[in-house]
Design a protein around this motif. Structure first.
Motif, PDB file in Angstrom:
ATOM      1  N   UNK A   1     117.618 -24.713  45.093  1.00 21.60           N
ATOM      2  CA  UNK A   1     117.775 -24.308  46.484  1.00 21.60           C
ATOM      3  C   UNK A   1     116.718 -23.252  46.811  1.00 21.60           C
ATOM      4  N   UNK A   2     116.460 -23.081  48.103  1.00 19.40           N
ATOM      5  CA  UNK A   2     115.466 -22.096  48.531  1.00 19.40           C
ATOM      6  C   UNK A   2     115.774 -20.715  47.972  1.00 19.40           C
ATOM      7  N   UNK A   3     117.046 -20.323  47.984  1.00 18.96           N
ATOM      8  CA  UNK A   3     117.398 -18.988  47.500  1.00 18.96           C
ATOM      9  C   UNK A   3     117.115 -18.852  46.004  1.00 18.96           C
ATOM     10  N   UNK A   4     117.373 -19.907  45.222  1.00 19.88           N
ATOM     11  CA  UNK A   4     117.053 -19.864  43.794  1.00 19.88           C
ATOM     12  C   UNK A   4     115.562 -19.625  43.585  1.00 19.88           C
ATOM     13  N   UNK A   5     114.736 -20.327  44.341  1.00 21.05           N
ATOM     14  CA  UNK A   5     113.287 -20.186  44.197  1.00 21.05           C
ATOM     15  C   UNK A   5     112.825 -18.790  44.605  1.00 21.05           C
TER      16      UNK A   5
ATOM     17  N   UNK B   1     119.085 -24.211  55.831  1.00 17.88           N
ATOM     18  CA  UNK B   1     117.992 -24.825  56.595  1.00 17.88           C
ATOM     19  C   UNK B   1     116.653 -24.110  56.421  1.00 17.88           C
ATOM     20  N   UNK B   2     116.650 -22.989  55.696  1.00 18.30           N
ATOM     21  CA  UNK B   2     115.438 -22.168  55.594  1.00 18.30           C
ATOM     22  C   UNK B   2     114.387 -22.846  54.722  1.00 18.30           C
ATOM     23  N   UNK B   3     113.217 -23.162  55.267  1.00 12.42           N
ATOM     24  CA  UNK B   3     112.143 -23.703  54.424  1.00 12.42           C
ATOM     25  C   UNK B   3     111.677 -22.645  53.423  1.00 12.42           C
ATOM     26  N   UNK B   4     111.326 -23.092  52.243  1.00 16.24           N
ATOM     27  CA  UNK B   4     110.914 -22.158  51.198  1.00 16.24           C
ATOM     28  C   UNK B   4     109.717 -21.309  51.646  1.00 16.24           C
TER      29      UNK B   4
ATOM     30  N   UNK C   1     109.563 -17.273  51.694  1.00 16.81           N
ATOM     31  CA  UNK C   1     108.609 -16.496  50.898  1.00 16.81           C
ATOM     32  C   UNK C   1     107.846 -15.499  51.759  1.00 16.81           C
ATOM     33  N   UNK C   2     107.529 -15.876  52.992  1.00 15.19           N
ATOM     34  CA  UNK C   2     106.824 -14.956  53.883  1.00 15.19           C
ATOM     35  C   UNK C   2     107.663 -13.722  54.206  1.00 15.19           C
ATOM     36  N   UNK C   3     108.967 -13.888  54.273  1.00 15.27           N
ATOM     37  CA  UNK C   3     109.844 -12.772  54.648  1.00 15.27           C
ATOM     38  C   UNK C   3     110.374 -12.008  53.433  1.00 15.27           C
TER      39      UNK C   3
END
Length: 423
Positions: free
Chosen positions: A4-8, A312-315, A319-321
């Protein structure tokens, strides 16, 4: 299973640290008496780990497309380590915090600690924060060291998702004010960490809660606020640069889907901002404000919103935030409320303590976590080693509890119909 995005993002967060172990979390479970042999611990684990399929998943794939996959060579023996320990618990914990988790196997481990001081020994569970969040780590501990019976079903979330009230939630997503008045942020970080502990009978907190109308988590936040005030009194008192100001903290809130097929795998925790009213001179008003900040309705509403956003957040956007989201000048510290609902033990010996070992967000000087087990509440203060006086925080926390008990007996805290503490 793609990460998931959060894991990455958590893996990216770990890369900002000088040591990967700073993004490991878990707990040290202590016992009285003589420690078991490694073979005895391994036999115990072998009978439990097979019921937890998530623990057999390793990190795989290239950096652009990482995934969780079953480890074809999975063996609990590769996840059991040993440490001699010593007579000084804080030195033992410092050693545990530095231990790596090899990337060629699932990102968790249990360490048999033969001495934790005072005739005790311990079992330390650690997992990478991308592999598990705090709630998943607690649930894993319950199943590895709890009663040998099917666990009571409970989702790792506040409640089933509901439609989001965006009008009420959007103001919560505004960036926090920049902090310039807390001396802990002016010390160049060592990026090495020391833990210290406070311990209290939960009966004291429940009694104080009845007099003040506050819940145990609200009281723990209030006592943390009092300890921070005592740590840097010149900052928060009259004439100080922080007088009348707040200190922002991150509080983890669960956003895991109740239907998640792998509820013990991956990070599914968002953060709720909590303003610690360190600069408020009145202790009753400080407690009342924290009661409103930890209102269950507010936290559940935030969990619903974060679940939608993170889903829904793209990785690339995340990463930018990332760096702004962890900037210590906006959010200087993190707090965590953890509850072990099943009594832990080993081979018929009940655990005497469960001490949280939290992560450290890069740049943040302090993480305060408390965990309840049986009738005790154990508080961990994990601080950057460069901070002067951080070792006094447990004493300040316990002194704050005694002071709150005196104030409650004197009627300073009145209980309102809504259950909040006020003057």
């Amino acid at each position: 299973m793609p990460l998931a995005t959060l894991d990455r993002l958590v893996l990216d967060l770990a890369a900002l640290h000088s040591t990967d172990s700073a993004l490991h979390l878990g707990g040290l479970v202590t016992f009285e008496g003589e420690p078991p042999s490694r073979a005895e611990v391994l036999a115990h684990l072998a009978g439990r780990v097979g019921r937890l399929p998530e623990l057999a998943h390793r990190l795989a794939g290239d950096p652009g497309r990482p995934r969780w996959e079953p480890d074809p060579g999975f063996d609990p023996d590769r996840h059991l380590y040993e440490t001699a320990g010593g007579d000084e618990p804080l030195t033992v914990v410092a050693e545990l915090l530095r231990q790596p988790l090899p990337r060629d196997r699932p990102l968790w481990g249990i360490r048999l600690v033969r001495r934790v001081g005072g005739g005790r020994w311990g079992l330390c569970y650690r997992a990478h924060h991308a592999f598990q969040d705090g709630a998943a780590a607690v649930a894993t501990l319950e199943r590895l060291l709890g009663p040998d019976e099917p666990p009571r079903a409970r989702a790792l979330t506040f409640r089933p998702p509901r439609p989001v009230d965006w009008a009420a939630v959007l103001p919560e997503f505004r960036p926090a004010r920049r902090v310039t008045w807390w001396p802990a942020l002016d010390v160049p970080p060592a990026q090495a960490y020391a833990a210290s502990f406070a311990d209290v009978d939960t009966a004291r907190l429940h009694a104080l809660g009845r007099l003040s109308g506050a819940t145990v988590p609200q009281l723990c936040l209030a006592l943390t606020t009092e300890a921070l005030r005592a740590w840097h009194p010149d900052s928060w008192g009259p004439g100080g640069p922080g007088h009348g100001r707040d200190l922002r903290a991150n509080l983890g809130i669960g956003v895991r889907d109740p239907e998640d097929p792998r509820p013990l795998l991956g990070n599914r925790v968002a953060v709720a901002g909590v303003d610690l009213p360190c600069g408020e001179p009145d202790p009753a008003r400080r407690l009342a404000r924290l009661g409103r900040a930890l209102d269950h309705t507010r936290l559940a509403r935030l969990a619903d919103a974060h679940r939608v956003v993170l889903g829904r957040l793209p990785y690339r956007i995340g990463r930018l935030t990332l760096r702004h989201g962890i900037d210590p000048r906006h959010t200087p510290l993190t707090v965590a409320d953890l509850r072990v609902r099943r009594p832990l033990g080993f081979a018929g010996h009940p655990a005497t303590g469960v001490h949280a070992l939290p992560i450290m967000t890069p740049g943040q000087p302090l993480f305060v976590a408390w965990v309840t087990h049986r009738r005790r509440l154990h508080v961990t203060f994990l601080a950057d080693r460069a901070l002067p006086g951080a070792e006094l925080l447990p004493e300040a926390w316990e002194s704050a509890l005694a002071a709150h008990e005196r104030r409650a007996e004197e009627g300073m805290f009145a209980v309102t119909g809504g259950g909040a503490a006020t003057r």
